[in-house]
Scaffold this motif. Structure first.
Motif, PDB file in Angstrom:
ATOM      1  N   HIS A   1       0.948  -1.266   0.009  1.00 26.12           N
ATOM      2  CA  HIS A   1       0.130   0.123   0.063  1.00 26.12           C
ATOM      3  C   HIS A   1       0.874   1.223  -0.060  1.00 26.12           C
ATOM      4  CE1 HIS A   1      -0.022   0.277   4.631  1.00 26.12           C
ATOM      5  NE2 HIS A   1       0.418  -0.650   4.521  1.00 26.12           N
TER       6      HIS A   1
ATOM      7  N   ARG B   1       1.388   5.745   0.105  1.00 25.27           N
ATOM      8  CA  ARG B   1       0.941   7.147   0.453  1.00 25.27           C
ATOM      9  C   ARG B   1       1.807   8.162   0.112  1.00 25.27           C
ATOM     10  NH1 ARG B   1      -1.225   9.383   5.551  1.00 25.27           N
ATOM     11  NH2 ARG B   1      -2.791   7.799   5.310  1.00 25.27           N
TER      12      ARG B   1
ATOM     13  N   ILE C   1       4.590   0.654   1.114  1.00 30.24           N
ATOM     14  CA  ILE C   1       4.793  -0.034   2.443  1.00 30.24           C
ATOM     15  C   ILE C   1       4.312  -1.684   1.819  1.00 30.24           C
ATOM     16  CG2 ILE C   1       4.019  -0.376   4.851  1.00 30.24           C
ATOM     17  CD1 ILE C   1       2.766   2.893   4.122  1.00 30.24           C
TER      18      ILE C   1
ATOM     19  N   TYR D   1       2.623  -4.954   2.500  1.00 32.66           N
ATOM     20  CA  TYR D   1       1.280  -5.629   3.473  1.00 32.66           C
ATOM     21  C   TYR D   1       1.998  -6.584   4.307  1.00 32.66           C
ATOM     22  CZ  TYR D   1      -2.552  -3.652   0.642  1.00 32.66           C
ATOM     23  OH  TYR D   1      -3.257  -2.902   0.136  1.00 32.66           O
TER      24      TYR D   1
ATOM     25  N   MET E   1     -10.845  -4.312  -2.876  1.00 33.23           N
ATOM     26  CA  MET E   1     -12.017  -4.464  -2.048  1.00 33.23           C
ATOM     27  C   MET E   1     -12.675  -5.777  -2.370  1.00 33.23           C
ATOM     28  SD  MET E   1     -15.135  -1.793  -1.209  1.00 33.23           S
ATOM     29  CE  MET E   1     -15.926  -2.186  -2.544  1.00 33.23           C
TER      30      MET E   1
ATOM     31  N   ALA F   1     -17.797  -4.275   2.253  1.00 37.09           N
ATOM     32  CA  ALA F   1     -17.512  -3.957   3.662  1.00 37.09           C
ATOM     33  C   ALA F   1     -17.893  -4.983   4.615  1.00 37.09           C
ATOM     34  CB  ALA F   1     -18.009  -2.591   3.926  1.00 37.09           C
TER      35      ALA F   1
ATOM     36  N   GLY G   1      -8.122   7.912   8.419  1.00 31.30           N
ATOM     37  CA  GLY G   1      -8.643   8.661   7.385  1.00 31.30           C
ATOM     38  C   GLY G   1      -7.751   8.613   6.358  1.00 31.30           C
ATOM     39  N   ASN G   2      -8.225   8.500   5.122  1.00 28.79           N
ATOM     40  CA  ASN G   2      -7.421   8.405   3.848  1.00 28.79           C
ATOM     41  C   ASN G   2      -6.293   7.141   4.051  1.00 28.79           C
ATOM     42  OD1 ASN G   2      -6.414   9.188   1.191  1.00 28.79           O
ATOM     43  ND2 ASN G   2      -4.508  10.755   2.135  1.00 28.79           N
ATOM     44  N   CYS G   3      -6.731   6.047   4.798  1.00 33.18           N
ATOM     45  CA  CYS G   3      -5.832   4.994   4.856  1.00 33.18           C
ATOM     46  C   CYS G   3      -6.238   4.038   3.994  1.00 33.18           C
ATOM     47  CB  CYS G   3      -6.500   4.481   6.269  1.00 33.18           C
ATOM     48  SG  CYS G   3      -5.449   3.201   6.623  1.00 33.18           S
ATOM     49  N   MET G   4      -4.865   3.920   3.269  1.00 29.64           N
ATOM     50  CA  MET G   4      -5.300   3.008   1.961  1.00 29.64           C
ATOM     51  C   MET G   4      -5.670   1.488   2.340  1.00 29.64           C
ATOM     52  SD  MET G   4      -2.875   2.357  -1.340  1.00 29.64           S
ATOM     53  CE  MET G   4      -3.009   4.301  -1.760  1.00 29.64           C
ATOM     54  N   ILE G   5      -4.865   0.837   3.531  1.00 33.91           N
ATOM     55  CA  ILE G   5      -4.775  -0.379   3.569  1.00 33.91           C
ATOM     56  C   ILE G   5      -6.293  -0.761   4.282  1.00 33.91           C
ATOM     57  CG2 ILE G   5      -3.879  -0.098   6.056  1.00 33.91           C
ATOM     58  CD1 ILE G   5      -2.585  -3.043   5.805  1.00 33.91           C
ATOM     59  N   ASP G   6      -6.929  -1.764   3.621  1.00 37.07           N
ATOM     60  CA  ASP G   6      -8.326  -2.029   4.151  1.00 37.07           C
ATOM     61  C   ASP G   6      -9.306  -1.254   4.316  1.00 37.07           C
ATOM     62  OD1 ASP G   6      -7.234  -4.696   3.742  1.00 37.07           O
ATOM     63  OD2 ASP G   6      -6.772  -5.039   5.720  1.00 37.07           O
ATOM     64  N   TRP G   7      -9.232  -0.237   3.358  1.00 32.55           N
ATOM     65  CA  TRP G   7     -10.088   1.117   3.701  1.00 32.55           C
ATOM     66  C   TRP G   7     -11.480   0.873   4.004  1.00 32.55           C
ATOM     67  CZ3 TRP G   7     -14.002   2.081   0.483  1.00 32.55           C
ATOM     68  CH2 TRP G   7     -13.875   1.489  -0.679  1.00 32.55           C
ATOM     69  N   TRP G   8     -12.193  -0.077   3.280  1.00 36.38           N
ATOM     70  CA  TRP G   8     -13.278  -0.622   3.488  1.00 36.38           C
ATOM     71  C   TRP G   8     -13.867  -1.146   4.788  1.00 36.38           C
ATOM     72  CZ3 TRP G   8      -9.837  -2.964   0.322  1.00 36.38           C
ATOM     73  CH2 TRP G   8      -9.400  -4.123   0.652  1.00 36.38           C
TER      74      TRP G   8
ATOM     75  N   SER H   1      -1.815   2.129   9.669  1.00 36.49           N
ATOM     76  CA  SER H   1      -2.320   3.558   9.482  1.00 36.49           C
ATOM     77  C   SER H   1      -1.099   4.420  10.072  1.00 36.49           C
ATOM     78  CB  SER H   1      -3.408   3.518  10.439  1.00 36.49           C
ATOM     79  OG  SER H   1      -3.361   3.660  11.560  1.00 36.49           O
TER      80      SER H   1
ATOM     81  N   GLU I   1       1.489   4.566   7.189  1.00 37.30           N
ATOM     82  CA  GLU I   1       1.255   5.541   6.085  1.00 37.30           C
ATOM     83  C   GLU I   1       1.419   6.989   6.210  1.00 37.30           C
ATOM     84  OE1 GLU I   1      -2.456   4.897   4.033  1.00 37.30           O
ATOM     85  OE2 GLU I   1      -2.158   2.763   4.141  1.00 37.30           O
TER      86      GLU I   1
END
Lengths: 131, 460
Positions: free
Chosen positions: A11, A13, A26, A28, A118, A123, B223-230, B267, B270
């Motif tokens: 992932h 940023r 980063i 996983y 996803m 979710a 917030g704005n966290c890419m890992i497993d954001w869902w 989190s 990042e």
């Protein structure tokens, strides 16, 4: 060996400093950090972005975090207030790197399948959290 | 070792000017904290504030901060929560005066002290500094500032924690600064609490990392966290970060119980990488922190321990944030629909460019993007498919004189009736012409700035 997209292995940023975008990558799974180091060279990243990055690409290693940091110089159309880009501050620049394909052992390819995307049931599913 | 086991809690309440207005209220009401840091400034922000001050000499700071304090001032005083902010922007004095007024309205008169830090503004001293041989060369291009001197609108030194520490010693409950370094809003209070001196480089470096994790608000807490954001829980009530710091600098990143979001190793990692340069050399006014020394332990339950951080002695220089007028720009958009949406948008772009050309307009730069296809991934997106349901044509121009940019903004709407078909999305009217305030980062000897810093603490 198999080719997988980076999105399944890491992932990211990103942010900006003037006309330079930074892309933090980063793993996983921290066991895949060495793979990132060998596959994601500054030259490969520069080639991946092509004309999107006018200047040099620098790479820094953070083994303590299982992460690499790339500086992409001349990537933001002048940067900040000068830029005409939708993504003038490089907020999502890092996601373009997730498209790159890297070579990994077959068992790694199997293990990371679907990671980073996803799930179809979205979710509702609670998959394992990276510790 | 009287500090053994003592922990100071510094909570983050704003990650930028425009952040969640309710977050600082939740931080004050949601559980025990000792300090609330509010970061309002970014490279772009100083330019915007400068534009506002040019129009109105009373403006040039984050007005949001004043209305926020009117709400939380009594609670902060009652609970002993001290507030540290760079909301002052390019007009910290105006901000502090408005804050004192808000304090009186909120009923804390006689019970609260406001600290004001000035002296970071170098604008009035610029010519004498240049005359003394401080060239203020651009940190990326190496060009000397004299090349754009007559267009400079503001110049502020990124200042360190010393004035914040002094204001806290003087008993300030709320401290307003101008271009304080973002991280100093967190490590300043820690230097004050634990008595860290300038040569306590590892402790201050740890405070810098804590500040870096705090400075973007919820960007470290889900917030704005890419890992497993869902899977991030309850972002609607996301908890902003709180660092619980010990005397040795080691700290835990957490958030209030019952708040949304999450604090995990991922989190936090990042956020650590956000806006990172060379990780071994993270330069601040008070220390150089080595981000490759950071050790993270995810303790579960939204607690990540951060330790092992090392630092090196500070440099003799401060960074200077300079804004200068660099012409004008405007961006226009139109939406094209299926079938052949992208082909229509590209055709419209060709028509537009030909008309601008026939008008004899020249631009320093003209950029076309298809939002919904290539505006974030550029050429990596490839060629758009013919069955794209819709796409937004986005065209921007930049020029030295305003007139040609102004004329460009009048050439977008006509495309609706005179260009390719199936076009909409023009309800917003003509694009706005914006003056460009460009960013010029430079270095200056700290010895010519720091003696001019003034700390003024006054009762409300």
């Amino acid at each position: 060996m198999a080719r997988v997209q980076l999105v399944h292995v890491a992932h990211t940023r990103s942010g900006d400093k003037g006309d330079t975008a930074n892309v933090g990558v980063i793993a996983y799974d921290s066991e895949h950090y060495d793979l990132l180091c060998s596959q994601l060279t500054a030259d490969r990243v520069k080639a991946h972005f092509g004309s999107m990055v006018r200047g040099d690409v620098e790479r820094f290693e953070l083994p303590n975090l299982g992460a690499l940091n790339f500086l992409l110089h001349g990537a933001l159309g002048g940067g900040g207030t000068m830029s005409l880009m939708n993504d003038a501050q490089g907020k999502v620049f890092s996601t373009a790197l997730l498209r790159i394909e890297i070579e990994v052992p077959d068992e790694v390819a199997r293990a990371v399948q679907g990671r980073g995307r996803m799930p179809a049931d979205g979710a509702m599913r609670r998959s394992e959290r990276t510790p | 070792m009287s500090d053994n086991g003592r922990v100071v809690r510094v909570a983050s309440g704003q990650g930028f000017w425009g952040d969640d207005l309710e977050a600082p209220v939740r931080q004050v009401e949601g559980g025990p904290i000792d300090y609330l840091m509010l970061d309002y400034l970014a490279e772009v922000t100083m330019s915007i504030m400068q534009k506002q001050r040019a129009r109105d000499p009373n403006a040039g700071y984050a007005r949001d901060f004043v209305s926020l304090m009117q709400r939380i001032f009594p609670a902060c005083i009652k609970q002993g929560v001290r507030v540290v902010t760079n909301a002052g922007g390019v007009n910290p004095r105006g901000c502090a005066e408005a804050l004192a007024e808000a304090g009186r309205t909120a009923g804390v008169a006689g019970r609260a002290k406001v600290g004001l830090v000035t002296g970071d503004d170098l604008m009035d001293r610029l010519d004498s500094l240049l005359g003394e041989g401080h060239e203020l060369r651009h940190m990326e291009t190496g060009a000397p500032l004299c090349e754009v001197r007559e267009r400079v609108q503001s110049a502020n030194a990124y200042i360190g924690a010393a004035p914040i520490v002094r204001a806290l010693e003087f008993g300030a409950d709320v401290i307003v600064t101008g271009r304080s370094t973002d991280t100093a809003l967190t490590y300043g209070p820690l230097m004050h609490e634990f008595g860290w001196a300038v040569d306590d480089v590892d402790q201050i470096a740890a405070g810098v990392v804590a500040g870096h994790i705090n400075e973007c608000g919820a960007q470290s807490t889900g917030g704005n966290c890419m890992i497993d954001w869902w899977q991030v829980p309850d972002l609607a009530a996301v908890g902003f970060p709180i660092v619980e710091v010990g005397a040795d600098g080691a700290f835990v990143v957490t958030k209030h119980h019952g708040s949304g979001g999450w604090v995990t190793r991922a989190s936090v990692t990042e956020q650590i990488l956000y806006e990172m340069g060379d990780p071994t050399t993270y330069i601040t006014p008070d220390v150089i922190a080595d981000f490759t020394s950071i050790q993270l332990d995810d303790q579960g339950d939204d607690r990540v321990r951060v330790h092992g951080i090392t630092g090196r002695a500070r440099t003799d220089f401060l960074k200077v944030s300079i804004a200068y007028s660099a012409g004008w720009k405007a961006t226009g958009t139109l939406t094209y629909s299926w079938p052949d949406a992208a082909a229509k948008a590209k055709a419209a772009d060709r028509v537009l460019r030909e008309r601008l050309d026939r008008l004899g307009l020249r631009f320093d730069e003209m950029r076309t993007e298809l939002v919904g296809w290539d505006s974030t991934h550029g050429a990596l997106a490839g060629e758009p498919p013919a069955d794209l349901p819709e796409v937004q044509l986005r065209v921007g121009v930049r020029a030295d004189e305003r007139a040609s940019v102004e004329r460009f903004t009048r050439e977008i709407a006509p495309l609706v009736l005179t260009g390719p078909p199936s076009v909409t999305g023009f309800a917003g009217g003509r694009p706005r012409v914006q003056e460009i305030m460009a960013y010029w980062p430079a270095l200056i000897e700290r010895s010519v700035v720091e003696p001019h810093l003034v700390v003024d603490v006054k009762e409300v």
